[in-house]
Each structure stands twice: as C-alpha cells, then as structure tokens.
Motif scaffolding. Structure first.
Motif, PDB file in Angstrom:
ATOM      1  N   VAL A 178       8.084 -11.943   0.257  1.00 59.40           N
ATOM      2  CA  VAL A 178       7.533 -13.026   0.188  1.00 59.40           C
ATOM      3  C   VAL A 178       6.873 -13.499  -1.251  1.00 59.40           C
ATOM      4  CG1 VAL A 178       5.569 -12.200   1.099  1.00 59.40           C
ATOM      5  CG2 VAL A 178       5.721 -11.331  -0.843  1.00 59.40           C
ATOM      6  N   ALA A 179       6.949 -14.647  -1.688  1.00 56.87           N
ATOM      7  CA  ALA A 179       7.421 -15.245  -3.357  1.00 56.87           C
ATOM      8  C   ALA A 179       6.196 -15.851  -3.630  1.00 56.87           C
ATOM      9  CB  ALA A 179       8.078 -16.227  -2.776  1.00 56.87           C
ATOM     10  N   LEU A 180       6.296 -15.707  -5.443  1.00 58.84           N
ATOM     11  CA  LEU A 180       5.036 -15.085  -5.973  1.00 58.84           C
ATOM     12  C   LEU A 180       5.449 -16.232  -6.961  1.00 58.84           C
ATOM     13  CD1 LEU A 180       3.388 -12.118  -7.030  1.00 58.84           C
ATOM     14  CD2 LEU A 180       2.822 -13.396  -4.812  1.00 58.84           C
ATOM     15  N   THR A 181       4.543 -17.150  -7.631  1.00 58.23           N
ATOM     16  CA  THR A 181       5.458 -17.708  -8.764  1.00 58.23           C
ATOM     17  C   THR A 181       5.349 -17.048 -10.052  1.00 58.23           C
ATOM     18  OG1 THR A 181       2.977 -18.141  -9.172  1.00 58.23           O
ATOM     19  CG2 THR A 181       3.679 -19.634  -7.508  1.00 58.23           C
ATOM     20  N   GLY A 182       6.353 -17.709 -10.869  1.00 58.25           N
ATOM     21  CA  GLY A 182       6.062 -17.433 -12.383  1.00 58.25           C
ATOM     22  C   GLY A 182       4.451 -17.524 -12.756  1.00 58.25           C
ATOM     23  N   ASP A 183       4.133 -17.115 -14.287  1.00 60.78           N
ATOM     24  CA  ASP A 183       3.097 -17.347 -15.130  1.00 60.78           C
ATOM     25  C   ASP A 183       3.190 -18.419 -15.496  1.00 60.78           C
ATOM     26  OD1 ASP A 183       1.191 -15.234 -15.500  1.00 60.78           O
ATOM     27  OD2 ASP A 183       1.388 -15.450 -17.619  1.00 60.78           O
ATOM     28  N   GLY A 184       2.110 -19.009 -15.590  1.00 50.64           N
ATOM     29  CA  GLY A 184       2.348 -20.197 -16.861  1.00 50.64           C
ATOM     30  C   GLY A 184       2.410 -21.466 -15.997  1.00 50.64           C
ATOM     31  N   LEU A 185       2.439 -21.979 -14.253  1.00 50.22           N
ATOM     32  CA  LEU A 185       2.941 -22.670 -14.098  1.00 50.22           C
ATOM     33  C   LEU A 185       1.446 -24.016 -13.950  1.00 50.22           C
ATOM     34  CD1 LEU A 185       6.255 -21.287 -11.876  1.00 50.22           C
ATOM     35  CD2 LEU A 185       5.679 -22.425 -14.525  1.00 50.22           C
ATOM     36  N   ARG A 186       1.941 -25.201 -13.270  1.00 52.53           N
ATOM     37  CA  ARG A 186       1.039 -25.697 -13.226  1.00 52.53           C
ATOM     38  C   ARG A 186       0.986 -26.560 -11.923  1.00 52.53           C
ATOM     39  NH1 ARG A 186      -3.665 -26.642 -15.028  1.00 52.53           N
ATOM     40  NH2 ARG A 186      -4.579 -29.060 -15.193  1.00 52.53           N
ATOM     41  N   HIS A 209       1.027 -10.758 -13.312  1.00 48.68           N
ATOM     42  CA  HIS A 209       1.155 -10.121 -14.004  1.00 48.68           C
ATOM     43  C   HIS A 209       1.819  -9.170 -13.351  1.00 48.68           C
ATOM     44  CE1 HIS A 209      -0.567  -7.558 -16.628  1.00 48.68           C
ATOM     45  NE2 HIS A 209      -0.729  -6.622 -15.583  1.00 48.68           N
ATOM     46  N   GLU A 210       2.309  -7.904 -14.356  1.00 43.58           N
ATOM     47  CA  GLU A 210       3.079  -7.272 -13.403  1.00 43.58           C
ATOM     48  C   GLU A 210       3.101  -5.541 -14.147  1.00 43.58           C
ATOM     49  OE1 GLU A 210       7.137  -7.752 -13.422  1.00 43.58           O
ATOM     50  OE2 GLU A 210       7.910  -5.723 -11.811  1.00 43.58           O
ATOM     51  N   ASP A 211       2.192  -4.661 -13.470  1.00 43.22           N
ATOM     52  CA  ASP A 211       2.208  -3.295 -14.067  1.00 43.22           C
ATOM     53  C   ASP A 211       3.201  -2.078 -13.805  1.00 43.22           C
ATOM     54  OD1 ASP A 211       0.874  -2.583 -12.329  1.00 43.22           O
ATOM     55  OD2 ASP A 211      -1.125  -2.693 -13.769  1.00 43.22           O
ATOM     56  N   GLU A 212       3.438  -0.827 -14.105  1.00 39.47           N
ATOM     57  CA  GLU A 212       3.344   0.028 -13.114  1.00 39.47           C
ATOM     58  C   GLU A 212       3.485   0.392 -11.532  1.00 39.47           C
ATOM     59  OE1 GLU A 212       0.664   1.959 -15.094  1.00 39.47           O
ATOM     60  OE2 GLU A 212       1.869   0.539 -16.257  1.00 39.47           O
ATOM     61  N   SER A 213       2.244   0.071 -11.690  1.00 40.05           N
ATOM     62  CA  SER A 213       2.230   0.413  -9.759  1.00 40.05           C
ATOM     63  C   SER A 213       2.539  -0.806  -8.673  1.00 40.05           C
ATOM     64  CB  SER A 213       0.480   0.829  -9.652  1.00 40.05           C
ATOM     65  OG  SER A 213       0.046   0.346 -10.703  1.00 40.05           O
ATOM     66  N   VAL A 251      -3.069 -12.761  -4.925  1.00 42.26           N
ATOM     67  CA  VAL A 251      -2.639 -11.710  -4.169  1.00 42.26           C
ATOM     68  C   VAL A 251      -1.820 -10.520  -4.983  1.00 42.26           C
ATOM     69  CG1 VAL A 251      -1.511 -12.758  -1.824  1.00 42.26           C
ATOM     70  CG2 VAL A 251      -0.537 -12.621  -3.576  1.00 42.26           C
ATOM     71  N   ASP A 252      -2.074  -9.150  -3.899  1.00 35.26           N
ATOM     72  CA  ASP A 252      -1.705  -8.362  -5.167  1.00 35.26           C
ATOM     73  C   ASP A 252      -0.799  -7.476  -4.251  1.00 35.26           C
ATOM     74  OD1 ASP A 252      -3.988  -7.769  -7.221  1.00 35.26           O
ATOM     75  OD2 ASP A 252      -5.435  -7.240  -4.982  1.00 35.26           O
ATOM     76  N   LEU A 253       0.740  -6.925  -4.291  1.00 31.16           N
ATOM     77  CA  LEU A 253       1.611  -6.489  -4.086  1.00 31.16           C
ATOM     78  C   LEU A 253       1.739  -4.588  -4.381  1.00 31.16           C
ATOM     79  CD1 LEU A 253       4.376  -9.113  -3.733  1.00 31.16           C
ATOM     80  CD2 LEU A 253       2.891  -8.060  -2.127  1.00 31.16           C
ATOM     81  N   PRO A 254       1.694  -3.935  -4.189  1.00 30.87           N
ATOM     82  CA  PRO A 254       1.540  -2.344  -4.450  1.00 30.87           C
ATOM     83  C   PRO A 254       3.172  -2.382  -4.812  1.00 30.87           C
ATOM     84  CG  PRO A 254       0.565  -2.377  -2.500  1.00 30.87           C
ATOM     85  CD  PRO A 254       0.813  -3.815  -2.369  1.00 30.87           C
ATOM     86  N   LEU A 255       3.694  -1.416  -5.422  1.00 32.92           N
ATOM     87  CA  LEU A 255       4.814  -1.737  -5.824  1.00 32.92           C
ATOM     88  C   LEU A 255       5.787  -0.352  -5.389  1.00 32.92           C
ATOM     89  CD1 LEU A 255       5.590  -2.933  -9.462  1.00 32.92           C
ATOM     90  CD2 LEU A 255       6.042  -3.884  -7.523  1.00 32.92           C
ATOM     91  N   ASP A 256       4.828   0.539  -4.609  1.00 30.23           N
ATOM     92  CA  ASP A 256       5.263   1.711  -3.983  1.00 30.23           C
ATOM     93  C   ASP A 256       5.975   0.337  -2.904  1.00 30.23           C
ATOM     94  OD1 ASP A 256       2.998   1.537  -2.685  1.00 30.23           O
ATOM     95  OD2 ASP A 256       2.345   3.711  -3.118  1.00 30.23           O
TER      96      ASP A 256
END
Ligand SMILES: CC(C)(COP(=O)(O)OP(=O)(O)OC[C@H]1O[C@@H](n2cnc3c(N)ncnc32)[C@H](O)[C@@H]1OP(=O)(O)O)[C@@H](O)C(=O)NCCC(=O)NCCS
Length: 415
Positions: free
Chosen positions: A212-220, A245-249, A267-272
């Motif tokens: 799956v592809a997610l956009t970068g931040d701040g694109l119009r 937005h990305e954090d450890e989880s 959408v949220d993608l869990p990093l595990d």
C-alpha cells in the motif's frame, strides 16, 4: 585539416570561426585541457575507419551507416567543428569524473552551425562507442546489451528524420544516461539507476506481501485525488492537505489507491505488520519505454525479470528497492477506454499508480499525435488510441501523465 592534425585552436578562435554568440560559452571551461588531450589522444577521433567500425558494432541499418559516412566531412573537414566535437566527446568520455558529473546539462547547439547542428552530437556519441564497450566490459556486461542499449542513438535519429525530414540527432542530454553506465536496455524496456523522486511511502505487509502507498506530509490534493493544479486545474472548494505521521508502533497517513488517487481519509498501519519498502530518495530503477514496436506484455515481464538479476550482478552499488516509472502510459483513464487486451492496458495494470506532481496532457499529445502537434483535433483519428484520446477531450476531460511503482514482491505475481 585531416583528423590526424591535432592543431590547438583556442575557444575564441572557434567561436569566431563558427559565428557563435555566447550560446556555447559553458564549453569554455576545460577547453584548454580538452584540446591538450586531443593532441595526445585524438589521432583516431572521427576518422572514416573508426566511424565505420562504430556503425558496424552497433549493427546500424545500412541507410544510417551510409548517412554517417556521408556526413563525416561536415564535422571532420572543419577545424573548428572538429575541435568542438572533440571537446564534447572529451567531456563525456575522457575528462575527470568530477567534470563528467556536469554532463546532464548538454547545451543545445545554435542554428548558426547549419547542417552540422544535426550531426555534431551524433558523431560525439558514435566516437564514444569504444568507451562504452570498455565501461560495460569492466562491469561484465554482455556486448549484446551494449549494442541494444546504444541502439537508442539510431532510434532517436530515425525519430529526428521523421520529425524534420533529414537525418540528425537531438537527444544529446538523454543519451548521457546510456554512456555513463546508468541506463541499460534489457529486451523491451530500458532501466535507469535513479532515486525515487516522489514524496510517497510504500509499505509492504510482512505476512502476505500486500503493498500500500501513503502520501507524504503536507501535499495538496484535489477532490479527485490528483495533485492540486494537475492539468492547470485547481480545486478551490475541496482541495485538501495530506499528512503523514510515524512513531515507533505505527504510521498514519492518507492512502493512495492502486489506480493513483490520494484519498482524504486516514489509514493506520501497525509497524509490527508493515515494513516501509520504499520512500523518497531510495534507490530505484526508472523504467523507460522506447518506441521500438508494440509493448508486448510478455516481453515487458521478461525485461523486469532480467533487470532483477542484471543490476545486482553488474551494478551492485545500486541496491534498488523497486521499479519506478513516470509516463503518459500510466494514466489510468487509458484503462477505462482501451480494451483490456490492449498492450498499453496490460502494461498499466502491472503498476501501483501514483499521482504525479505537475501532471499534464503534454506527453500524451506528443506521443500519440507527434512532437510538434498543438491541436490534436486536426490530426487524423486513425488508431483506436487516437480516437479515444480525442473523444475524451471532446467531453472536456484531460489526459495526464502519472507515476507508478512495481515492487519485487508484485513482480512474482505478474503473469
Ligand atoms: C507504447 C507503445 C509501444 C504502445 O503501442 P502498442 O503496443 O501498439 O499499444 P496497444 O496494443 O495498447 O495499442 C492499442 C491501440 O492504440 C494504438 N496506439 C498505440 N500507441 C499509439 C501511439 N503512440 N500513437 C497512436 N496510436 C497508438 C494502436 O495502434 C492500437 O490501435 P488499433 O487497435 O487501431 O490498431 C506505443 O504507444 C509507442 O511506441 N509509444 C512511443 C514510446 C513511448 O510513448 N514511450 C513512453 C515514454 S514515457
């Protein structure tokens, strides 16, 4: 002057001889060095035997080889042009690596050069054939790949003839990729080592390999999921700004659908469960589609597979993460109008399409109706594609180039 005569001409002399203004002043830098190199290394440069041998090696069609032969005195018989051709050749093939880095900006030749303008860069590249053979040999690349890769010179010369009614070569900047070992033709497609230039994040599921592809931040983006301003159209009422937005989880951001539309909801993608497989700046192979005939699907798949094995073996310093393309051929609207069996549609379906910044219909018009066409409505609608392109535009719709990626895991699924 015979091409064995390597008399030194300074830049101002050739500039006066050729009636140049300031157009080629960027060549002044390094001129003396290149001309000194010519005195020691330039003996075989653009002589009839070396030109003939390069044409033979490239398996050039007889008409073009003959045209090279006929045009040779135009350059080799003129002191100033020969010095200029040598300088370009030296910049491309013989100068120090840090000078070669500036090759991207090959200057356009001025009209004042007359017929030599059609030919100068063609000879510069032809004279470089032994250098490319050497470069490829050092990487263990088979000579058949060298011949195929450099076949682009003849291809673009045929294109030039179709466009202007005479032989010539106008793609000097494009060919720098081929001669510097960055681009290889492997069957139907060409592959260029580059970095993923777009602000998208591609994730791969650990379990089933889903991408799956997610956009970068701040694109119009517009309401229709294309970048705001695509085809010059801005969405005053409904444009929205993406976030990532990305954090450890987990990562959280805006999805891009496989047919190239950015979607407003998050959408949220869990990093595990998900790994980042590609992001801006990562090494990729940029795919190019030369106009060498139909875009046979099996041939494309064979090319991707060849590239998967070729680059690790011969260009290991570029550990690419996937394939990238930016082309009019990735416009998903083509898939809505052409039959599923069309080569273009089969090609398109293999890609995870992404919106391209600054997308427009320019490349579609250029590639479907011809380089200098401004009004496609005046052109003959003599193929299915031409008819659908015109029909779509008559309904007020616009074509656009798009980007796309194929990740290695997807390649396994392509039949
Ligand atoms: C890409 C390319 C090889 C596809 O050609 P193809 O394999 O014939 O494609 P399809 O089978 O999908 O063609 C479907 C129809 O569109 C037509 N068509 C395809 N490409 C066309 C083009 N560039 N111009 C006009 N018509 C075209 C075909 O003739 C066919 O029409 P028909 O049914 O009336 O015969 C061809 O468009 C081409 O050579 N383009 C130039 C190279 C290029 O654009 N590279 C990408 C640069 S980013």
């Amino acid at each position: 002057m015979s091409s064995k005569d390597t008399r030194f001409l300074d830049f101002d002399t050739i500039r006066a001889d050729l009636g140049l203004g300031t157009e080629l002043d960027s060549f002044r830098d390094g001129w003396e060095e290149s001309q000194r190199a010519r005195q020691t290394d330039g003996a075989g440069f653009l002589t009839p035997p070396t030109v003939e041998e390069a044409c033979r090696f490239l398996q050039m069609e007889p008409a073009l080889a003959h045209a090279f032969n006929e045009a040779l005195p135009l350059i080799a018989g003129n002191d100033a042009l020969l010095c200029l051709a040598w300088h370009c050749h030296w910049l491309l093939f013989a100068s120090a690596p840090e000078k070669k880095a500036s090759l991207g900006a090959v200057p356009e030749l001025p009209e004042s050069l007359g017929p030599a303008r059609d030919w100068l860069y063609a000879f510069v590249y032809l004279a470089g054939v032994p250098h490319v053979r050497e470069l490829h040999r050092a990487r263990g690349v088979d000579e058949s790949v060298t011949v195929e890769t450099l076949g682009d010179l003849a291809l673009w010369m045929r294109e030039y003839r179709t466009r202007f009614g005479r032989w010539g070569f106008g793609q000097a900047g494009w060919l720098t990729r081929h001669v510097s070992g960055r681009l290889y033709q492997l069957g139907r497609l060409q592959f260029e080592t580059t970095c993923f230039p777009l602000d998208f994040h591609v994730f791969q599921n650990r379990e089933d390999g889903e991408i799956v592809a997610l956009t970068g931040d701040g694109l119009r983006f517009r309401h229709d999921g294309q970048f705001d301003g695509t085809n010059g159209v801005f969405d005053e009422a409904h444009a929205w700004t993406s976030f990532f937005h990305e954090d450890e989880s987990e990562v959280r951001g805006n999805l891009v659908t496989i047919d190239g539309r950015a979607v407003h909801h998050a959408v949220d993608l869990p990093l595990d469960e998900w790994d980042c497989a590609l992001r801006k700046g990562d090494p990729v192979l940029s795919v190019h589609i030369p106009a060498t005939g139909p875009l046979d699907h099996a041939a494309c798949v064979a090319s991707y597979r060849r590239a998967m094995a070729f680059f690790p073996a011969h260009v290991p310093e570029h550990p690419f993460k996937g394939f990238y393309c930016n082309s009019w051929l990735l416009d998903c609207q083509l898939g809505e109008h052409l039959p599923e069996s069309a080569n273009i549609v089969r090609f398109l379906r293999d890609w995870y399409v992404l919106p391209a910044p600054n997308a427009s219909s320019a490349q579609t018009i250029e590639r479907v109706f011809g380089w200098d066409v401004t009004d496609p409505f005046e052109q003959p609608a003599d193929t299915t594609l031409r008819r659908i392109v015109i029909e779509h535009m008559k309904h007020g719709e616009r074509w656009r180039n798009a980007a796309g990626v194929i990740m290695p895991v997807d390649l396994q699924k392509i039949r």
